[in-house]
Design a protein around this motif. Structure first.
Motif, short mmCIF file in Angstrom:
data_model
loop_
_atom_site.label_atom_id
_atom_site.label_comp_id
_atom_site.label_asym_id
_atom_site.label_seq_id
_atom_site.Cartn_x
_atom_site.Cartn_y
_atom_site.Cartn_z
N ARG A 251 32.62 57.25 35.53
CA ARG A 251 31.89 56.93 36.77
C ARG A 251 32.50 55.68 37.41
NH1 ARG A 251 27.09 55.25 36.23
NH2 ARG A 251 26.31 55.98 38.22
N ARG A 252 32.42 55.63 38.75
CA ARG A 252 32.97 54.47 39.48
C ARG A 252 31.84 53.52 39.86
NH1 ARG A 252 33.62 53.55 45.02
NH2 ARG A 252 32.91 55.66 45.45
N LEU A 253 32.07 52.24 39.63
CA LEU A 253 31.07 51.23 39.98
C LEU A 253 31.67 50.24 40.98
CD1 LEU A 253 29.89 50.33 36.35
CD2 LEU A 253 28.80 51.98 37.91
N ILE A 254 30.89 49.90 42.00
CA ILE A 254 31.32 48.79 42.87
C ILE A 254 30.87 47.51 42.17
CG2 ILE A 254 31.06 47.71 45.13
CD1 ILE A 254 30.39 50.52 46.22
N ASP A 255 31.80 46.61 41.97
CA ASP A 255 31.50 45.42 41.17
C ASP A 255 30.86 44.33 42.01
OD1 ASP A 255 31.54 43.56 39.06
OD2 ASP A 255 33.34 42.68 39.93
N PHE A 256 29.65 43.94 41.64
CA PHE A 256 28.97 42.84 42.33
C PHE A 256 28.96 41.57 41.49
CE2 PHE A 256 26.02 44.08 46.14
CZ PHE A 256 27.12 44.57 46.82
N THR A 257 29.95 41.46 40.57
CA THR A 257 29.93 40.29 39.67
C THR A 257 31.23 39.48 39.66
OG1 THR A 257 30.85 41.40 37.70
CG2 THR A 257 28.48 41.67 38.10
N SER A 258 32.36 40.12 39.98
CA SER A 258 33.69 39.50 39.78
C SER A 258 33.87 39.06 38.33
CB SER A 258 33.89 38.27 40.69
OG SER A 258 33.63 38.58 42.03
N GLY A 259 33.46 39.88 37.38
CA GLY A 259 33.44 39.45 35.98
C GLY A 259 32.22 38.55 35.90
N VAL A 260 32.43 37.27 35.83
CA VAL A 260 31.32 36.38 36.09
C VAL A 260 31.87 35.29 37.04
CG1 VAL A 260 31.58 35.23 33.81
CG2 VAL A 260 29.45 34.99 35.09
N LEU A 261 32.07 35.70 38.28
CA LEU A 261 32.65 34.88 39.35
C LEU A 261 34.07 34.43 39.01
CD1 LEU A 261 29.38 33.71 38.92
CD2 LEU A 261 29.92 33.14 41.26
N VAL A 262 34.80 35.30 38.34
CA VAL A 262 36.15 34.96 37.88
C VAL A 262 37.22 35.69 38.69
CG1 VAL A 262 37.74 35.17 35.93
CG2 VAL A 262 35.40 34.39 35.54
N CYS A 263 37.10 37.03 38.74
CA CYS A 263 38.17 37.83 39.36
C CYS A 263 37.95 37.91 40.87
CB CYS A 263 38.24 39.20 38.72
SG CYS A 263 38.62 39.05 36.98
N ASN A 264 38.11 36.76 41.53
CA ASN A 264 37.81 36.66 42.96
C ASN A 264 38.75 37.51 43.81
OD1 ASN A 264 35.83 34.90 42.29
ND2 ASN A 264 36.84 33.06 43.03
N LEU A 265 39.96 37.75 43.30
CA LEU A 265 40.92 38.57 44.05
C LEU A 265 40.79 40.05 43.70
CD1 LEU A 265 44.12 36.34 43.68
CD2 LEU A 265 42.42 36.32 45.51
N GLY A 266 39.77 40.39 42.95
CA GLY A 266 39.60 41.77 42.52
C GLY A 266 40.45 42.02 41.29
N TYR A 267 40.35 43.23 40.78
CA TYR A 267 41.01 43.56 39.52
C TYR A 267 42.37 44.18 39.76
CZ TYR A 267 36.23 42.92 37.95
OH TYR A 267 34.99 42.38 37.71
N ASN A 268 43.31 43.81 38.89
CA ASN A 268 44.67 44.37 38.95
C ASN A 268 45.25 44.32 40.36
OD1 ASN A 268 45.33 45.13 36.21
ND2 ASN A 268 43.53 46.43 36.35
N HIS A 269 45.07 43.20 40.99
CA HIS A 269 45.66 42.98 42.32
C HIS A 269 47.18 42.98 42.15
CE1 HIS A 269 47.02 40.79 45.83
NE2 HIS A 269 45.81 40.86 46.37
N LYS A 270 47.82 43.90 42.85
CA LYS A 270 49.26 44.13 42.66
C LYS A 270 50.08 42.85 42.86
CE LYS A 270 51.17 48.61 43.64
NZ LYS A 270 51.33 49.54 44.73
N GLY A 271 49.83 42.19 43.99
CA GLY A 271 50.60 40.99 44.32
C GLY A 271 50.38 39.89 43.29
N PHE A 272 49.14 39.74 42.88
CA PHE A 272 48.80 38.71 41.89
C PHE A 272 49.52 38.99 40.56
CE2 PHE A 272 46.08 37.61 38.26
CZ PHE A 272 46.07 36.23 38.38
N GLU A 273 49.41 40.22 40.09
CA GLU A 273 50.02 40.57 38.80
C GLU A 273 51.53 40.34 38.84
OE1 GLU A 273 48.27 41.13 36.17
OE2 GLU A 273 46.33 41.33 37.17
N LYS A 274 52.13 40.72 39.97
CA LYS A 274 53.58 40.57 40.11
C LYS A 274 53.98 39.08 40.06
CE LYS A 274 56.72 42.22 43.45
NZ LYS A 274 56.83 42.86 44.77
N ARG A 275 53.19 38.26 40.75
CA ARG A 275 53.49 36.82 40.78
C ARG A 275 53.34 36.19 39.39
NH1 ARG A 275 53.44 34.79 46.23
NH2 ARG A 275 53.92 36.69 47.37
N VAL A 276 52.28 36.58 38.70
CA VAL A 276 52.06 35.98 37.37
C VAL A 276 53.27 36.28 36.49
CG1 VAL A 276 50.62 35.96 35.29
CG2 VAL A 276 49.53 36.19 37.53
N LYS A 277 53.70 37.52 36.56
CA LYS A 277 54.84 37.95 35.76
C LYS A 277 56.09 37.14 36.13
CE LYS A 277 56.20 42.45 34.11
NZ LYS A 277 56.23 43.86 34.47
#
Ligand SMILES: Cc1ncc(COP(=O)(O)O)c(C=O)c1O
Length: 417
Positions: A50-76
């Protein structure tokens, strides 16, 4: 309490397997005990698809959303070839992240950085620094009903009572009609009793864990003036509010103050464990070698994630977007309140709100009904704060269409409450 959901073969099996091994104390109570198999953008997928719209950001952590392509690429890219941990070694990315953070904060007096791996550790380090700077002072003033973490000194200044005999409390206004004179009086009384013995004052921009109480705009400047007048370090705990949550990059901007120490965490590295104190050099440098050292603080991977977060926030105008979405979010919550009499209050700003329910049983039921809003889709909330307040803190990148879908789902789901 054993939590299972109908038609969740995978989810129930994993829930039970997890509970068999991992101690309950690790989690706080969330009625859904959601089991996820993947996450992308503002969506989570349960183990049963099932798909859920996240109203938590983890616990106000993943502000850019999950598996953000640009973010992941930069971290790497930023951490390429580096060890994940670098104890007592210096890598360039640590220098870069520290400089960028100081620059981003932009407070002339906050020119030094101390890294930590969690919010409470950052708080503890900021407090240690103040105590080390003024060894002749022992009193720590904290604003009442705050949450600064569960460990050490952070725990001592959390809540309304402390086992630490050196902690003193100051009221935090819970509604807009509070009278500044009351707080001025409390501050004067504190100074009268403890003159020259006060090592620090620590506060939060708003009371998050207490159920989202956002103070009138005169409150923090009043505390800051008192601190300045008496040469008391002013510590601002932005662990949950930093990096755009309140509609500004930093909550001290929202609340019109210039703290001596700003503590950042949660959204600082978009999910990589990192926190930091950015503050006055004379305070931070009061701690010598080993005074705030530990295994993981400021590791290269965490610093890479901080830089990647800053990049994406700047490039995608995340704060501006959050300000606009936050306004719409407030309107959606107001419509829900109009529709459902069991919602007794909606409080918040930017992209962080508290929706207060008439009691805890209804609040838990709302979390569950939102989760199973329709056969394929739901909205994810954590367990209620302070017994009956649902926190609404979606990723800052939530789009208009995601919000519209969440509203429709909640309108349906809460009819069943
Ligand atoms: C305002 C605030 N300060 C400190 C903390 C503690 O952070 P951590 O859980 O990373 O130790 C939290 C966590 O929720 C928080 O909201």
């Amino acid at each position: 309490m054993k939590i299972e959901h109908q038609d969740e073969t995978q989810g129930n099996a994993l829930r039970n397997a997890f509970n068999e091994i991992v101690g309950k104390g690790q989690d706080t109570f969330t009625p859904t005990r959601v089991v996820i198999s993947k996450a992308k953008g503002v969506h989570l997928w349960t183990a049963d698809g099932r798909r859920l719209i996240d109203f938590t950001s983890g616990v106000l952590v993943c502000n850019l959303g999950y598996n953000h392509k640009g973010f992941e690429k930069r971290v790497k890219a930023y951490s390429k070839g580096l060890p994940r941990n670098a104890y007592n070694m210096i890598a360039e990315i640590q220098v870069t992240a520290s400089r960028r953070l100081r620059e981003s904060i932009g407070l002339p007096q906050a020119d030094r950085v101390l890294w930590a791996a969690s919010g409470s550790e950052g708080i503890q380090k900021a407090m240690w620094a103040c105590l080390a700077r003024y060894p002749e002072r022992n009193i720590m003033v904290a604003t009442r009903a705050g949450f600064h973490g569960k460990k050490g000194l952070a725990n001592d200044v959390t809540g309304e009572a402390s086992a630490n005999p050196d902690v003193r409390w100051l009221s935090f206004p819970l509604d807009a009609s509070a009278d500044p004179e009351q707080f001025r009086g409390e501050l004067d009384a504190l100074w009268h009793t403890h003159a020259n013995k006060i090592a620090l004052l620590i506060t939060e921009p708003y009371l998050g864990a207490r159920g989202s109480f956002h103070p009138p705009k005169w409150y923090h400047p009043l505390l800051q003036d008192w601190c300045r007048r008496h040469d008391i370090p002013f510590i601002f705990d932005e662990v949950q509010a930093c990096f755009g949550r309140t509609g500004e990059m930093y909550a001290f901007q929202t609340y019109g103050v210039q703290p001596d120490m700003v503590v950042l965490g949660k959204g600082l590295a978009n999910g990589e464990p990192a926190s930091a104190v950015v503050g006055r050099g004379d305070l931070i440098d009061a701690l010598g070698y080993g005074g705030a050292s530990d295994t993981f603080s400021g590791n290269p991977r965490a610093c890479a994630a901080v830089c990647a977060t800053l990049d994406i926030m700047e490039e995608e105008g995340v704060v501006e977007q959050a300000r606009k979405t936050g306004k719409r979010l407030g309107e959606v919550l107001a419509r829900l309140q109009q529709q459902f009499p069991f919602i007794t209050a909606v409080r918040g700003e930017g992209m962080v709100y508290g929706v207060e329910m008439v009691d805890g049983a209804i609040a838990n039921r709302c979390v569950l009904e939102a989760y199973r809003a329709s056969a394929e889709t739901g909205v994810h909330f954590l367990g209620p704060l302070h017994g009956k307040v649902l926190r609404v803190s979606p990723p800052l990148v939530l789009k208009k269409k995601n919000l519209a879908e969440a509203e429709e789902l909640l309108m349906q789901a809460w009819e069943r409450v």
